[in-house]
Scaffold this motif. Structure first.
Motif, short mmCIF file in Angstrom:
data_model
loop_
_atom_site.label_atom_id
_atom_site.label_comp_id
_atom_site.label_asym_id
_atom_site.label_seq_id
_atom_site.Cartn_x
_atom_site.Cartn_y
_atom_site.Cartn_z
N ASP A 35 0.81 -1.19 0.19
CA ASP A 35 -0.04 0.00 -0.04
C ASP A 35 0.90 1.31 0.05
N TRP A 36 0.35 2.26 -0.63
CA TRP A 36 0.86 3.68 -0.66
C TRP A 36 0.39 4.81 0.06
N ASP A 37 0.98 5.57 0.47
CA ASP A 37 0.40 6.76 1.32
C ASP A 37 0.15 7.81 0.12
N GLU A 38 -1.15 8.10 -0.04
CA GLU A 38 -1.75 8.73 -1.05
C GLU A 38 -1.79 10.30 -0.98
N THR A 39 -1.21 10.90 0.33
CA THR A 39 -1.45 12.14 0.84
C THR A 39 -0.13 12.95 0.17
N LEU A 40 0.81 12.32 -0.21
CA LEU A 40 2.35 12.89 -0.62
C LEU A 40 2.13 13.80 -1.83
N ARG B 224 10.56 6.70 1.91
CA ARG B 224 9.53 7.02 2.94
C ARG B 224 9.91 5.97 3.83
N SER C 140 7.01 9.85 6.03
CA SER C 140 6.29 10.84 5.14
C SER C 140 6.73 12.36 5.15
#
Length: 318
Positions: A198-203, A307, A312
């Motif tokens: 999974d990836w942090d989509e807030t970047l 990351r 992040s």
């Protein structure tokens, strides 16, 4: 940190006695790791590093480890000296958060490649020094360093050339990670087709395999995404720790230099910038008037690896 054994130790063979030539048989747009130490400049083709991942070399008297993790897109050059002794590194066959785990043959301690930190063994907690190096194209290397040399094909066998865990003869014309680089997923699962992470989509729209230039100065880590620099016109200036930095996005990679307080503006091409009454090459940091910016120690890697190592909040997003 998740550490796991994936393949046998040394199934991917390091290069321990590299030879060099002035000729490279690959395409002009192939990426190479360019390293200058003292009066010597050498190029290490990533086409070869896919199958070896580590080169133990001595450049102008300095023992260096040229390292590459294909899953992390992570190119870092380290000084191999620790406490006055030179270490020789090999591929452990382990991954730490999908990053190459190196081991040194002197103490068998294990090191996370993207960090240069010993994570297990006698030297646990020791950190290797990052050297100023860059990922650029073979064409740019030959244009800017006509007297430089390039590593010759090491040959041999590697697990990266095989479908299983047993090494097979290397064919450098085959790109074993091409589909992985083009796919959306990241990590070992994505490479092997068993699912990604999974990836942090807030970047700010930065994808997991976006290219990042990782800087760590005065103990402060900052990852500068290539896409952010491109969106700013090809150049950004920022402070990292107590140091002023300029980062250029060019047609031959992303490059960071110490900034002596200049304001840079991009020119019409994808390589040069204007500041202080002269033109500067964004690949080399050299100005037409003879001045040269100092290249900074940096890691070139994918955003997810930066990351994993720093969190992040360690990104420059403009």
């Amino acid at each position: 940190m998740n550490v796991r054994q994936v393949i046998p130790r040394d199934a991917i063979p390091s290069v321990d006695a590299p030879s060099f030539t002035d000729r490279y048989e690959g395409p002009e747009d192939d990426d190479v790791i360019s390293l200058t130490v003292g009066d010597e400049t050498r190029a290490y083709p990533i086409r070869y590093l896919h199958y070896h991942e580590i080169v133990n070399d001595v450049v102008d008297g300095v023992p260096v480890a040229v390292t590459w993790c294909p899953l992390c897109g992570s190119a870092v050059v380290y000084d191999r000296r620790v406490a006055g002794h030179s270490l020789e590194f090999g591929v452990s066959g382990k991954l730490a958060d999908d990053d190459l785990v190196m081991y040194d043959r002197e103490t068998e301690s294990e090191w996370k490649q993207s960090l240069g930190t010993c994570i297990a063994g006698e030297l646990e907690g020791t950190e290797l020094s990052v050297l100023p190096a860059a990922v650029t194209t073979w064409q740019a290397f030959t244009q800017t360093t006509p007297d430089g040399s390039v590593m010759a094909p090491p040959g041999g066998a590697s697990e990266a050339a095989a479908d299983g865990d047993d090494p097979e003869p290397i064919d450098y014309d085959i790109q074993p990670y091409e589909r992985y680089f083009e796919a959306d997923g990241f990590g070992l699962g994505a490479h092997r087709g068993t699912g990604g992470r999974d990836w942090d989509e807030t970047l700010g729209g930065i994808g997991p395999k976006s290219v990042v230039l990782g800087l760590e100065l005065d103990g402060v880590p900052v990852g500068v995404p290539l896409s952010v620099v491109e969106s700013a016109g090809g150049v950004v200036t920022l402070d990292v720790g107590d140091q002023s930095v300029v980062v250029f996005a060019t047609d031959a990679g992303i490059h960071a230099f110490s900034n002596p307080g200049l304001a840079f503006e991009p020119m019409a091409d994808d390589r040069t910038f204007r500041a202080d009454g002269t033109t500067w090459d964004g690949v080399t940091g050299a100005a037409i008037d003879g001045r040269t910016l100092g290249r900074l120690p940096a890691r070139r890697l994918f955003a997810f690896a930066w990351r994993d190592d720093h969190g992040s909040d360690a990104f420059y997003l403009g």
